[in-house]
Design a protein around this motif. Structure first.
Motif, PDB file in Angstrom:
ATOM      1  N   LYS A 106       1.234   0.079  -9.126  1.00 52.61           N
ATOM      2  CA  LYS A 106      -0.706   0.257  -9.489  1.00 52.61           C
ATOM      3  C   LYS A 106      -1.114   1.800  -9.750  1.00 52.61           C
ATOM      4  O   LYS A 106      -0.159   2.671  -9.152  1.00 52.61           O
ATOM      5  N   GLY A 107      -1.892   1.894 -10.157  1.00 54.87           N
ATOM      6  CA  GLY A 107      -2.849   3.819 -10.399  1.00 54.87           C
ATOM      7  C   GLY A 107      -3.766   3.833  -8.975  1.00 54.87           C
ATOM      8  O   GLY A 107      -3.842   2.846  -8.264  1.00 54.87           O
ATOM      9  N   GLN A 243      -3.256  -3.118  -0.184  1.00 54.98           N
ATOM     10  CA  GLN A 243      -3.948  -4.541  -0.943  1.00 54.98           C
ATOM     11  C   GLN A 243      -2.858  -5.195  -1.893  1.00 54.98           C
ATOM     12  O   GLN A 243      -2.068  -5.078  -2.088  1.00 54.98           O
ATOM     13  N   LYS A 244      -2.862  -6.483  -1.213  1.00 54.71           N
ATOM     14  CA  LYS A 244      -2.364  -7.049  -2.650  1.00 54.71           C
ATOM     15  C   LYS A 244      -2.522  -6.554  -4.459  1.00 54.71           C
ATOM     16  O   LYS A 244      -1.480  -7.312  -4.349  1.00 54.71           O
ATOM     17  N   VAL A 245      -3.394  -6.491  -4.578  1.00 52.62           N
ATOM     18  CA  VAL A 245      -3.523  -6.615  -5.857  1.00 52.62           C
ATOM     19  C   VAL A 245      -2.344  -4.747  -6.369  1.00 52.62           C
ATOM     20  O   VAL A 245      -1.628  -4.111  -7.144  1.00 52.62           O
ATOM     21  N   ASP A 249       1.549  -5.160  -7.546  1.00 57.87           N
ATOM     22  CA  ASP A 249       2.463  -4.016  -9.117  1.00 57.87           C
ATOM     23  C   ASP A 249       3.232  -3.461  -8.386  1.00 57.87           C
ATOM     24  O   ASP A 249       4.573  -2.237  -9.534  1.00 57.87           O
ATOM     25  N   GLN A 251       5.241  -4.430  -6.388  1.00 59.92           N
ATOM     26  CA  GLN A 251       6.409  -5.297  -6.937  1.00 59.92           C
ATOM     27  C   GLN A 251       7.003  -5.469  -8.098  1.00 59.92           C
ATOM     28  O   GLN A 251       7.956  -5.527  -8.638  1.00 59.92           O
ATOM     29  N   LYS A 252       5.966  -4.907  -9.201  1.00 60.71           N
ATOM     30  CA  LYS A 252       6.725  -4.809 -10.435  1.00 60.71           C
ATOM     31  C   LYS A 252       7.148  -3.681 -10.876  1.00 60.71           C
ATOM     32  O   LYS A 252       8.378  -3.855 -11.484  1.00 60.71           O
ATOM     33  N   MET A 273      -2.282   5.158   2.444  1.00 66.45           N
ATOM     34  CA  MET A 273      -3.633   5.220   2.726  1.00 66.45           C
ATOM     35  C   MET A 273      -4.130   3.761   3.269  1.00 66.45           C
ATOM     36  O   MET A 273      -4.746   3.073   3.237  1.00 66.45           O
ATOM     37  N   PHE A 287      -9.150  -0.534   8.334  1.00 69.63           N
ATOM     38  CA  PHE A 287      -7.820  -1.013   7.581  1.00 69.63           C
ATOM     39  C   PHE A 287      -8.342  -1.644   6.535  1.00 69.63           C
ATOM     40  O   PHE A 287      -8.917  -2.376   5.884  1.00 69.63           O
ATOM     41  N   ILE A 288      -9.167  -0.425   5.251  1.00 69.92           N
ATOM     42  CA  ILE A 288      -9.487  -1.187   4.209  1.00 69.92           C
ATOM     43  C   ILE A 288      -9.642  -1.029   3.169  1.00 69.92           C
ATOM     44  O   ILE A 288     -10.314  -2.354   2.718  1.00 69.92           O
ATOM     45  N   PHE A 289      -7.717  -1.037   2.710  1.00 70.68           N
ATOM     46  CA  PHE A 289      -7.674  -1.297   2.029  1.00 70.68           C
ATOM     47  C   PHE A 289      -5.673  -2.693   2.523  1.00 70.68           C
ATOM     48  O   PHE A 289      -5.228  -3.047   1.817  1.00 70.68           O
ATOM     49  N   GLY A 290      -6.553  -3.553   3.995  1.00 72.46           N
ATOM     50  CA  GLY A 290      -5.521  -4.323   4.489  1.00 72.46           C
ATOM     51  C   GLY A 290      -4.478  -3.246   5.437  1.00 72.46           C
ATOM     52  O   GLY A 290      -4.734  -2.457   5.881  1.00 72.46           O
TER      53      GLY A 290
ATOM     54  N   GLN B 313     -15.152  -2.309   2.943  1.00 75.22           N
ATOM     55  CA  GLN B 313     -14.125  -3.483   3.715  1.00 75.22           C
ATOM     56  C   GLN B 313     -13.610  -4.545   2.471  1.00 75.22           C
ATOM     57  O   GLN B 313     -12.895  -4.595   1.759  1.00 75.22           O
ATOM     58  N   ARG B 316     -12.998  -4.775  -1.252  1.00 71.92           N
ATOM     59  CA  ARG B 316     -11.786  -4.540  -1.080  1.00 71.92           C
ATOM     60  C   ARG B 316     -10.718  -6.006  -1.267  1.00 71.92           C
ATOM     61  O   ARG B 316     -10.337  -7.019  -1.510  1.00 71.92           O
ATOM     62  N   ASP B 320      -8.978  -8.988  -2.949  1.00 66.96           N
ATOM     63  CA  ASP B 320      -7.760  -9.908  -3.139  1.00 66.96           C
ATOM     64  C   ASP B 320      -7.473 -11.123  -3.264  1.00 66.96           C
ATOM     65  O   ASP B 320      -6.998 -12.156  -3.442  1.00 66.96           O
TER      66      ASP B 320
END
Ligand SMILES: Nc1ncnc2c1ncn2[C@@H]1O[C@H](COP(=O)(O)OP(=O)(O)OP(=O)(O)O)[C@@H](O)[C@H]1O
Ligand SMILES: Nc1ncnc2c1ncn2[C@@H]1O[C@H](COP(=O)(O)OP(=O)(O)OP(=O)(O)O)[C@@H](O)[C@H]1O
Ligand SMILES: [Mg+2]
Ligand SMILES: [Mg+2]
Lengths: 364, 364
Positions: A106-107, A243-245, A249, A251-252, A273, A287-290, B313, B316, B320
């Motif tokens: 991911k970027g 986060q999931k997205v 990536d 994982q890729k 983050m 936890f903005i990004f999870g 949040q 995001r 997801d």
């Protein structure tokens, strides 16, 4: 027991390196034993100057000599290091002991930030460090090291042009940003970008390095393939946000390194983050990004989890100002130092237990 | 004045479209005038269903008829739209009225999030919308639309396989994520990725669309070149976050589209992750990624600034969870709606004032 070289060696052979799970004598880590009356001197050669276990091992050595030789001895271990390598016979860059790729899939998850800060932490520990900015289309390293306007010198060696890396904060750096004007888009197809990377690896005067970090672009394409086809990479560090997205990536990226033809060991995973804490509410974590996604991914793939970095405005500011957060004392620098030590440790473990990585032949 | 068709037309020719800066009659926007005693009916054909000026223009029409024809008339304008296009004679996808590329240079700034939410907002306004996920190595669209496990059908047309896009929330979608298993890394060099994109454009049954959005990967490389070489792009939307390293890359993306051989109009710029506001401190704005950078960049390059999206949040989370934030009523949906309207407006202005984009011939 008599105070002899042999007995000192016997005593030290009871001391284990907790990471490498063998004793210091078997690991050839003891050198220059000398006995001067009641005083015992010897050198312990660790596998990295960034060894987080330095104090522990030192105390274990002292305790072992007191226990197995004589409790009244004065023991002076001299803790040094010699970074291990599986690359010393490599045809390209044999004096670069370890090559570590920083990847994410991911970027924007913080590959460049983590690369810059780990480079600083490793250099602060005493290691010789280089950093290749392999992001040809979005080079961040010149900004993050405040040397956007530097231009590397080029020298001729045997009729070949060799780039001299820019040195900043004790770290050797190369980036496409040093070679093109900042407001110019590099609109190239893959092969052009790949040949830039090949130059950064093969036609650059890296000299002797303990760690050469490669800050990769997002994705799993030309640059990644060219890297593994140009040079055997000691291992990869995965950076992700929770986060999931991003995990998908990451994982890729893991999948890419684990492909049987590529087969680059994964040294660890960093969750960046991880959460945000406003100064005014120091007990609140947003936890903005999870939450916890990085740790879960590391468990799923059995990758060492090297730590979390929260979302901190000063990390972004130090990136933009060209003065990596690791250079200012504080919790952020400590967090990066801790991760850098764990990473160095994983490199040592990898080198002790696995053969060198093989350069990848053509895949596609 | 007498209540005649002619006088109604005369009155309506006093009403300007504020964006296109011409009157509605000259712009051929008035149709089907009918007079029934005291009641006047006519249709105003706007350039987009997402027209933010709909109410304004409607009231201007009513006022003009009251002023120039008869103050006692009952006026019933029927506001419809017919999205303008410069593509109706294009050899590829002539029924796709506008193709909008969403680009950033930098990774992770929110291209996919903005693409997904603008697609939803535009569709909610009544437009026919498609979305190509051009990120072959980090496809986010299937997750963001909760259709990761969908597999598009393929039909044969004249001996050629044509992909039927997945339809979700009224939007037609295509992504490499529909064609490969989620945990598989697509480790391809550029040409393979490019041929996937070509299929998504040329071998996919897009039917009739008002807006086809293309969510680009970070960088300025193969995918970007292949896009402009495959299809003339109506315009580009730039997404950036406010920090220096993101702006530097956004600038590269702008530079790419402005290259004379590429020459894709830039429709606007969105600043994402502009600031964070904790629920507990609703008056505090934390400019984690910096302040105002997007606006400054848009001024520097004279690009319409379409708006800011804060770091929230739930944006995001909706990404997801596969349910874009624009679908739930609230300030976030309003912010995206506002941007989508401004974007649609910029498309109309561009179509009114400029010739169609030309497909790029081979650059490199
Ligand atoms: N922990 C953090 N706290 C605050 N800001 C951060 C943190 N980590 C990274 N950033 C900021 O986020 C942005 C993205 O980080 P960075 O550029 O390192 O990501 P990247 O993965 O290298 O991106 P790309 O994919 O574009 O190369 C930068 O502006 C950086 O300063
Ligand atoms: N305004 C926002 N508030 C909170 N989270 C956001 C916001 N915008 C984007 N995000 C989240 O940040 C992450 C990055 O966004 P996104 O994937 O849309 O960026 P991108 O530019 O498409 O990244 P890439 O370069 O990898 O394609 C995603 O998890 C997304 O949900
Ligand atoms: Mg980077
Ligand atoms: Mg994306």
């Amino acid at each position: 027991m008599a105070i002899t070289q042999d007995n000192i060696i016997k005593a030290l052979s009871k001391v284990q390196d907790p990471d490498l799970k063998k004793d210091l004598v078997t690991l050839n880590m003891i050198e220059d034993i000398s006995i001067d009356g009641n005083a015992i001197y010897f050198t312990v050669v660790l596998t990295t100057p960034a060894c987080p276990l330095k104090e522990l091992i030192k105390n274990d050595c002292i305790d072992a000599i007191h226990k197995y030789v004589d409790a009244d001895l004065q023991v002076f271990p001299n803790m040094t290091s010699n970074v291990t390598s599986t690359r010393s016979t490599a045809p390209l860059l044999p004096n670069v002991r370890n090559i570590i790729a920083i990847a994410s899939g991911k970027g924007g998850v913080g590959k460049s930030t983590v690369s810059a800060n780990l480079a600083v932490s490793l250099a602060q520990s005493g290691a010789k460090v280089g950093l290749i900015d392999a992001d040809i289309f979005g080079p961040s390293i010149p900004t993050m090291f405040n040397c956007e306007h530097e231009q590397p010198e080029v020298k001729e060696v045997n009729g070949k042009n060799i780039i001299i890396p820019i040195e900043q904060y004790g770290i050797k750096l190369i980036s496409i940003g040093f070679l093109t004007p900042p407001d110019n888009a590099v609109v190239w197809r893959g092969p052009m970008a790949s040949s830039a990377l090949k130059q950064f690896i093969g036609d650059t005067d890296w000299g002797e390095l303990d760690y050469l970090l490669i800050d990769l672009p997002p994705g799993t394409s030309d640059i990644h393939l060219t890297m593994v086809q140009t040079i055997p990479v000691t291992g990869a560090l995965i950076v992700t946000t929770p986060q999931k997205v991003a995990l998908a990536d990451a994982q890729k990226a893991v999948g890419m390194f684990k492909q049987p033809q590529i087969n680059v060991p994964i040294l660890g995973l960093v969750e960046n983050m991880a959460y945000f804490t406003p100064e005014e509410l120091p007990d609140n974590k947003y936890f903005i990004f999870g939450e916890g996604g990085g740790y879960k991914l590391s468990e799923k793939y059995n990758i060492p989890f090297l730590g979390q970095i929260p979302l901190v405005q000063s990390i972004r500011e130090s990136g933009d100002n060209g003065y990596p957060a690791s250079m200012k004392e504080g919790v952020t620098a400590d967090a990066f130092k801790d991760i850098s030590e764990k990473l160095a440790r994983q490199v040592a473990i990898r080198n002790a237990n696995m053969a060198g990585t093989t350069k990848v032949e053509m895949i596609n």
